[in-house]
Design a protein around this motif. Structure first.
Motif, short mmCIF file in Angstrom:
data_model
loop_
_atom_site.label_atom_id
_atom_site.label_comp_id
_atom_site.label_asym_id
_atom_site.label_seq_id
_atom_site.Cartn_x
_atom_site.Cartn_y
_atom_site.Cartn_z
N PRO A 140 0.82 -1.22 0.00
CA PRO A 140 0.00 0.00 0.00
C PRO A 140 0.85 1.27 0.00
N LYS A 141 1.95 1.25 0.75
CA LYS A 141 2.88 2.39 0.78
C LYS A 141 3.44 2.64 -0.63
N GLY A 142 3.80 1.58 -1.33
CA GLY A 142 4.33 1.70 -2.68
C GLY A 142 3.28 2.17 -3.67
N LYS A 143 2.05 1.67 -3.53
CA LYS A 143 0.96 2.08 -4.43
C LYS A 143 0.65 3.56 -4.28
N ASN A 144 0.90 4.11 -3.09
CA ASN A 144 0.66 5.54 -2.89
C ASN A 144 1.65 6.41 -3.66
N LEU A 145 2.69 5.81 -4.22
CA LEU A 145 3.63 6.56 -5.06
C LEU A 145 3.11 6.74 -6.49
N GLU A 146 2.03 6.05 -6.84
CA GLU A 146 1.53 6.10 -8.22
C GLU A 146 1.30 7.52 -8.73
N PRO A 147 0.58 8.39 -7.99
CA PRO A 147 0.39 9.75 -8.52
C PRO A 147 1.71 10.51 -8.69
N VAL A 148 2.67 10.25 -7.82
CA VAL A 148 3.98 10.91 -7.93
C VAL A 148 4.67 10.47 -9.22
N ILE A 149 4.67 9.16 -9.46
CA ILE A 149 5.32 8.62 -10.65
C ILE A 149 4.61 9.08 -11.91
N GLN A 150 3.29 9.13 -11.87
CA GLN A 150 2.52 9.61 -13.03
C GLN A 150 2.84 11.08 -13.32
N GLU A 151 2.97 11.89 -12.29
CA GLU A 151 3.29 13.30 -12.50
C GLU A 151 4.70 13.47 -13.05
N ILE A 152 5.64 12.66 -12.60
CA ILE A 152 7.00 12.71 -13.15
C ILE A 152 6.96 12.33 -14.63
N GLN A 153 6.15 11.31 -14.97
CA GLN A 153 6.01 10.89 -16.36
C GLN A 153 5.42 12.02 -17.22
N LYS A 154 4.39 12.69 -16.70
CA LYS A 154 3.78 13.82 -17.43
C LYS A 154 4.81 14.92 -17.65
N TRP A 155 5.56 15.24 -16.60
CA TRP A 155 6.57 16.28 -16.70
C TRP A 155 7.61 15.90 -17.73
N ALA A 156 8.07 14.63 -17.68
CA ALA A 156 9.09 14.16 -18.62
C ALA A 156 8.57 14.21 -20.06
N ASP A 157 7.32 13.81 -20.26
CA ASP A 157 6.73 13.85 -21.60
C ASP A 157 6.70 15.28 -22.14
N GLN A 158 6.48 16.24 -21.25
CA GLN A 158 6.37 17.63 -21.69
C GLN A 158 7.73 18.31 -21.85
N TYR A 159 8.68 17.97 -20.99
CA TYR A 159 9.91 18.76 -20.96
C TYR A 159 11.20 18.04 -21.33
N VAL A 160 11.21 16.73 -21.40
CA VAL A 160 12.44 16.02 -21.75
C VAL A 160 12.38 15.66 -23.23
N SER A 161 13.30 16.22 -24.00
CA SER A 161 13.28 16.00 -25.44
C SER A 161 14.07 14.75 -25.81
N ALA A 162 13.82 14.25 -27.00
CA ALA A 162 14.55 13.09 -27.51
C ALA A 162 16.03 13.40 -27.62
N ASP A 163 16.38 14.65 -27.94
CA ASP A 163 17.79 15.04 -28.04
C ASP A 163 18.50 14.88 -26.70
N GLU A 164 17.80 15.24 -25.62
CA GLU A 164 18.40 15.11 -24.29
C GLU A 164 18.64 13.65 -23.93
N LEU A 165 17.78 12.76 -24.38
CA LEU A 165 17.93 11.34 -24.09
C LEU A 165 19.17 10.77 -24.77
N GLU A 166 19.47 11.25 -25.97
CA GLU A 166 20.62 10.76 -26.71
C GLU A 166 21.94 11.22 -26.10
N GLN A 167 21.92 12.31 -25.32
CA GLN A 167 23.14 12.83 -24.71
C GLN A 167 23.61 11.97 -23.54
N HIS A 168 22.75 11.11 -23.01
CA HIS A 168 23.11 10.31 -21.82
C HIS A 168 23.62 8.97 -22.17
#
Length: 108
Positions: free
Chosen positions: A80-108
Motif C-alpha cells: 500500500p505504501k508503494g501504491k501511494n507513489l503512483e500519482p507521484v510517478i505519473q506526475e514525473i512521467q507527465k513532466w518528462a513527456d512535456q519537458y524532456v526532449s529526444a535530443d536530451e535522451l541521446e546525450q546520456h
C-alpha cells in the motif's frame, strides 16, 4: 536566513533517485511480477535488480509474495505504501513527456 531541507523529503528523494528504483516502481505499477519478468523487461543485471528489490522491501514499498506451489513461485508487488507513489510517478512521467526532449535522451 538558515534554511534546512526537510529530512523526510531528503530521504524520499534519495530513495526515489537511487538508480533503477524509478523504473522498478514503474514496472510494478502494472501489477505483480516475477523476478525473471522484471529482469527481462529492465536493462539491469540480476544482481543489481535483487539489491534494489531488497532495498524497496526493507523500506516497505515492495512486498515479496511466496506461493507454495511446485515449483515455488515468488512475485513482487507494491505494498500500500508503494501504491501511494503512483500519482507521484505519473506526475514525473507527465513532466518528462512535456519537458524532456529526444535530443536530451541521446546525450546520456
Amino acid at each position: 536566513m538558515d534554511q534546512q531541507l526537510c529530512p523526510r523529503f531528503e530521504k524520499a528523494m534519495g530513495l526515489l533517485s537511487t538508480r533503477w528504483v524509478g523504473l522498478i516502481l514503474f514496472e510494478l505499477l502494472k501489477g505483480a511480477k516475477r523476478f525473471s519478468e522484471m529482469e527481462a523487461d529492465l536493462p539491469i543485471s540480476g544482481r543489481l535488480l535483487s539489491d534494489r528489490l531488497k532495498l524497496l522491501e526493507k523500506e516497505g514499498i515492495v512486498e515479496r509474495n511466496i506461493y507454495s506451489e511446485f515449483p515455488v513461485r515468488i512475485e513482487y508487488s507494491l505494498s500500500p505504501k508503494g501504491k501511494n507513489l503512483e500519482p507521484v510517478i505519473q506526475e514525473i512521467q507527465k513532466w518528462a513527456d512535456q519537458y524532456v526532449s529526444a535530443d536530451e535522451l541521446e546525450q546520456h
